[in-house]
Design a protein around this motif. Sequence first.
Motif, short mmCIF file in Angstrom:
data_model
loop_
_atom_site.label_atom_id
_atom_site.label_comp_id
_atom_site.label_asym_id
_atom_site.label_seq_id
_atom_site.Cartn_x
_atom_site.Cartn_y
_atom_site.Cartn_z
N GLU A 36 25.40 64.78 36.31
CA GLU A 36 24.50 65.52 37.19
C GLU A 36 23.10 65.67 36.59
N THR A 37 22.82 64.95 35.52
CA THR A 37 21.56 65.08 34.81
C THR A 37 20.49 64.19 35.43
N LYS A 38 19.25 64.67 35.37
CA LYS A 38 18.10 63.92 35.90
C LYS A 38 18.03 62.56 35.21
N ASN A 39 17.66 61.55 35.95
CA ASN A 39 17.51 60.16 35.51
C ASN A 39 18.84 59.44 35.27
N PHE A 40 19.97 60.09 35.57
CA PHE A 40 21.27 59.45 35.43
C PHE A 40 21.90 59.25 36.81
N ILE A 41 22.73 58.23 36.92
CA ILE A 41 23.53 58.02 38.13
C ILE A 41 24.93 57.61 37.67
N THR A 42 25.93 58.12 38.36
CA THR A 42 27.31 57.72 38.07
C THR A 42 27.96 57.22 39.35
N GLN A 43 28.89 56.32 39.19
CA GLN A 43 29.59 55.76 40.33
C GLN A 43 30.98 55.34 39.86
N ASP A 44 31.99 55.72 40.60
CA ASP A 44 33.36 55.27 40.37
C ASP A 44 33.65 54.18 41.39
N ILE A 45 34.02 53.01 40.92
CA ILE A 45 34.23 51.88 41.83
C ILE A 45 35.66 51.38 41.68
N PRO A 46 36.51 51.61 42.68
CA PRO A 46 37.87 51.06 42.61
C PRO A 46 37.80 49.53 42.70
N ILE A 47 38.64 48.85 41.98
CA ILE A 47 38.63 47.39 41.98
C ILE A 47 38.91 46.85 43.37
N SER A 48 39.63 47.61 44.18
CA SER A 48 39.93 47.17 45.54
C SER A 48 38.67 47.09 46.41
N MET A 49 37.58 47.74 45.98
CA MET A 49 36.34 47.70 46.75
C MET A 49 35.62 46.36 46.61
N LEU A 50 35.93 45.63 45.55
CA LEU A 50 35.33 44.31 45.37
C LEU A 50 36.07 43.34 46.27
N GLU A 51 35.33 42.72 47.16
CA GLU A 51 35.94 41.75 48.08
C GLU A 51 35.91 40.39 47.40
N ILE A 52 37.01 40.06 46.78
CA ILE A 52 37.08 38.85 45.98
C ILE A 52 38.06 37.87 46.59
N ASP A 53 37.62 36.63 46.73
CA ASP A 53 38.50 35.56 47.18
C ASP A 53 39.32 35.10 45.97
N LYS A 54 40.57 35.50 45.94
CA LYS A 54 41.43 35.19 44.81
C LYS A 54 42.19 33.89 44.99
N SER A 55 41.94 33.18 46.08
CA SER A 55 42.71 31.96 46.36
C SER A 55 42.48 30.87 45.32
N ASN A 56 41.33 30.85 44.68
CA ASN A 56 41.05 29.83 43.66
C ASN A 56 41.26 30.33 42.24
N PHE A 57 41.80 31.52 42.10
CA PHE A 57 42.05 32.08 40.77
C PHE A 57 43.14 31.29 40.06
N THR A 58 42.96 31.13 38.78
CA THR A 58 44.05 30.60 37.95
C THR A 58 45.03 31.73 37.72
N GLU A 59 46.18 31.42 37.17
CA GLU A 59 47.17 32.45 36.88
C GLU A 59 46.60 33.48 35.90
N GLU A 60 45.81 32.98 34.94
CA GLU A 60 45.19 33.84 33.93
C GLU A 60 44.18 34.81 34.57
N GLN A 61 43.37 34.29 35.51
CA GLN A 61 42.39 35.13 36.21
C GLN A 61 43.08 36.17 37.09
N GLU A 62 44.13 35.74 37.76
CA GLU A 62 44.89 36.65 38.62
C GLU A 62 45.50 37.79 37.80
N GLU A 63 46.06 37.44 36.66
CA GLU A 63 46.66 38.44 35.78
C GLU A 63 45.60 39.43 35.28
N ALA A 64 44.44 38.92 34.88
CA ALA A 64 43.35 39.79 34.41
C ALA A 64 42.85 40.69 35.53
#
Length: 180
Positions: A36-64
């Motif tokens: 809440e301090t001046k000049n600061f900003i905070t944001q909580d971003i759930p990973i589900s909010m990222l719209e990612i096309d996972k169809s080309n992910f390798t198994e390693e990328q999918e696991e990560a």
Amino acid sequence: MQRTIQYILCAILTTAFFVSCGDGVSLQRYYVDNQETKNFITQDIPISMLEIDKSNFTEEQEEAYNSVKRLNFLGYKTSENDLETYNTELAKVKTILSDQKYNDLMDVSDRGRKITIKYIGTDEAADEIIVFGSAKEMGFAIVRILGDDMNPEKMGVLIHSLQNANVDENQMQNIMNFFK
């Protein structure tokens, strides 16, 4: 006699509690203290909010990707009038990240901008990955990547694949406007 033993046990437990809390500043505490301090900003971003096309992910990328639960963002915007405060806050963050519990993963510097990536945990299973970037003309940002059994090496592969990801523009717009 029994009452005396109870008092002694209570005193020992209370002492142990206060000693274990310590007075060192953690990254979590820094986030909370400055949300809440001046000049600061905070944001909580759930990973589900990222719209990612996972169809080309390798198994390693999918696991990560599946090991990440959310991202915590904290940004500090510098101003020409207050470089002293910027330097003070930057020093606080660097002191926190210099703690032995933060393992180095990568450092990148380019034209006055510096990005440091660290993690807490082991090489096989990180509890938290921290991306810290700073630039004197803009300020600094810290992103805490939180999840379960994240592999630091695989996270590097995932971060590379996320460069072309679709992100909810409305969620990120607040952050981008903050640094303008």
